[in-house]
Design a protein around this motif. Structure first.
Motif, PDB file in Angstrom:
ATOM      1  N   TYR A 141     -14.992  24.320 -35.340  1.00  0.00           N
ATOM      2  CA  TYR A 141     -15.534  24.453 -33.761  1.00  0.00           C
ATOM      3  C   TYR A 141     -15.012  25.824 -34.349  1.00  0.00           C
ATOM      4  O   TYR A 141     -14.865  26.738 -34.760  1.00  0.00           O
ATOM      5  N   SER A 142     -16.118  26.988 -33.841  1.00  0.00           N
ATOM      6  CA  SER A 142     -15.922  28.175 -33.521  1.00  0.00           C
ATOM      7  C   SER A 142     -14.314  28.764 -32.246  1.00  0.00           C
ATOM      8  O   SER A 142     -13.548  28.010 -31.473  1.00  0.00           O
ATOM      9  N   GLU A 143     -14.186  30.140 -32.637  1.00  0.00           N
ATOM     10  CA  GLU A 143     -12.998  30.653 -32.368  1.00  0.00           C
ATOM     11  C   GLU A 143     -13.428  30.540 -31.083  1.00  0.00           C
ATOM     12  O   GLU A 143     -11.972  29.978 -30.184  1.00  0.00           O
ATOM     13  N   GLN A 144     -14.497  31.015 -30.415  1.00  0.00           N
ATOM     14  CA  GLN A 144     -14.174  30.785 -28.319  1.00  0.00           C
ATOM     15  C   GLN A 144     -13.797  29.376 -28.292  1.00  0.00           C
ATOM     16  O   GLN A 144     -13.188  29.207 -27.055  1.00  0.00           O
ATOM     17  N   GLN A 145     -14.742  27.904 -28.794  1.00  0.00           N
ATOM     18  CA  GLN A 145     -13.939  26.456 -28.879  1.00  0.00           C
ATOM     19  C   GLN A 145     -12.698  26.606 -28.807  1.00  0.00           C
ATOM     20  O   GLN A 145     -12.561  25.308 -28.202  1.00  0.00           O
ATOM     21  N   VAL A 167      -9.365  30.744 -37.584  1.00  0.00           N
ATOM     22  CA  VAL A 167     -10.804  31.115 -38.044  1.00  0.00           C
ATOM     23  C   VAL A 167     -10.211  31.714 -39.110  1.00  0.00           C
ATOM     24  O   VAL A 167     -11.623  31.791 -40.004  1.00  0.00           O
TER      25      VAL A 167
END
Length: 313
Positions: A141-145, A167
């Motif tokens: 998953y992305s850092e934002q997610q 991350v």
């Protein structure tokens, strides 16, 4: 490891369900079979208990424990599929349903399941042992997610820092174990927060909720349960954190609400009647004796609703 789980608020659940010996009951979260056994023991030969669980280990353990009861059966299924299960058994409506949410003692204590931040194990957290694991989420998953999940499901105020450090760490090596993740979380929060309580709890809770789609299943499961009750039937739900308790409280309140006409209408024209009645206005919590026996009951809250006799659907 034996599937052991101390049933929380046991007597309060039994009292809340108002069990009839000839009734049909559903335990949506069989676990180790503690609540189920207590329900089955109060049923007569005409009564019936249907226990569900998404965890295959729980199904095996509950099946063994309930094998002494001719009136009980255990089915491998999520409570969000309750209506489908009842239809397959040719059961229309039932007299009572129990849903004990959260993680079982076995799942927490069995390190290999990856729910605990106290034991080193693969970062799993899958109740059903199927689908995407916590390691998959942490490493893809992305850092934002990640920050969104940790903040919304864990109510963690350091979510952005934790996500950023996850991350950064995975760019060097994949994060595959519970203690690897726990170390990253501890390094992401101020020392003061570390001294107050274990800083891993909120992030691990958030990942567990995301891995298992708990809120989606809970929302659907509550609807399927309530509308599977007979008039006068009761739904009892035990929650363990504020997010799921809020969902249950709001859903119960909606079922108990009658007229929805604007306040300036001289009389009701909508004709909406309450579909349910709260059995306890405030949530029931563990007493001091239970807290001494089982510390995990500390955050438990029990809410009970009865379906109104005039309900339709």
């Amino acid at each position: 490891m034996e599937f052991l789980h101390i049933p929380v608020l046991l007597e309060q659940c039994i009292e809340g369900l108002n069990i009839r010996p000839d009734g049909i009951y559903v335990d949506g979260t069989a676990g180790g079979g503690g609540h189920s056994s207590a329900i089955a023991a109060r049923l007569g030969s005409e009564g019936r208990l249907i226990s569900l669980d998404r965890d295959p280990d729980a199904v095996k353990a509950a099946s063994e424990r309930l094998s002494v009861y001719d009136n009980a059966q255990v089915i491998h299924s999520n409570y969000s599929q309750m209506r489908e299960v009842l239809d397959s058994l040719e059961v229309d409506k039932v007299d009572g349903i129990l849903m004990d949410l959260g993680v079982s003692s076995y799942q927490l204590d069995e390190g290999s399941r990856g729910f605990s931040y106290h034991a080193d194990a693969p970062l799993d957290m899958r109740m059903s042992k199927e689908g995407m694991s916590a390691a998959d989420i942490v490493n893809t998953y992305s850092e934002q997610q990640l920050a969104k999940i940790i903040f919304e499901y864990g109510e963690e105020k350091f979510s952005r820092r934790i996500a950023a450090n996850i991350v950064s760490a995975r760019a060097v090596n994949p994060i595959n174990t519970t203690l690897e993740l726990a170390d990253i979380i501890r390094d992401s929060v101020p020392q003061k927060a570390r001294r107050e309580k274990n800083p891993c709890k909120k992030t691990f809770q958030a990942l567990r909720i995301a891995v298992n789609g708990e809120f989606d299943h809970l929302s659907k499961g509550l609807d399927e349960a309530f509308y599977s009750l007979k008039p006068g039937g009761r739904l009892a739900v035990i929650t363990f954190h504020s997010l799921e308790d809020r969902l249950v409280k709001q859903r119960f309140a909606g079922w108990c609400r009658g007229c929805i006409c604007p306040s300036d209408f001289p009389q009701c024209v909508c004709g909406k009647k309450p579909q349910g009645t709260l059995i306890n206005r405030k949530p029931i919590e563990a007493d001091e004796q239970e807290l001494e026996r089982n510390n995990r009951s500390r955050s438990a809250k029990l809410r009970v609703i009865e379906r109104s006799a005039e309900s339709n659907g």
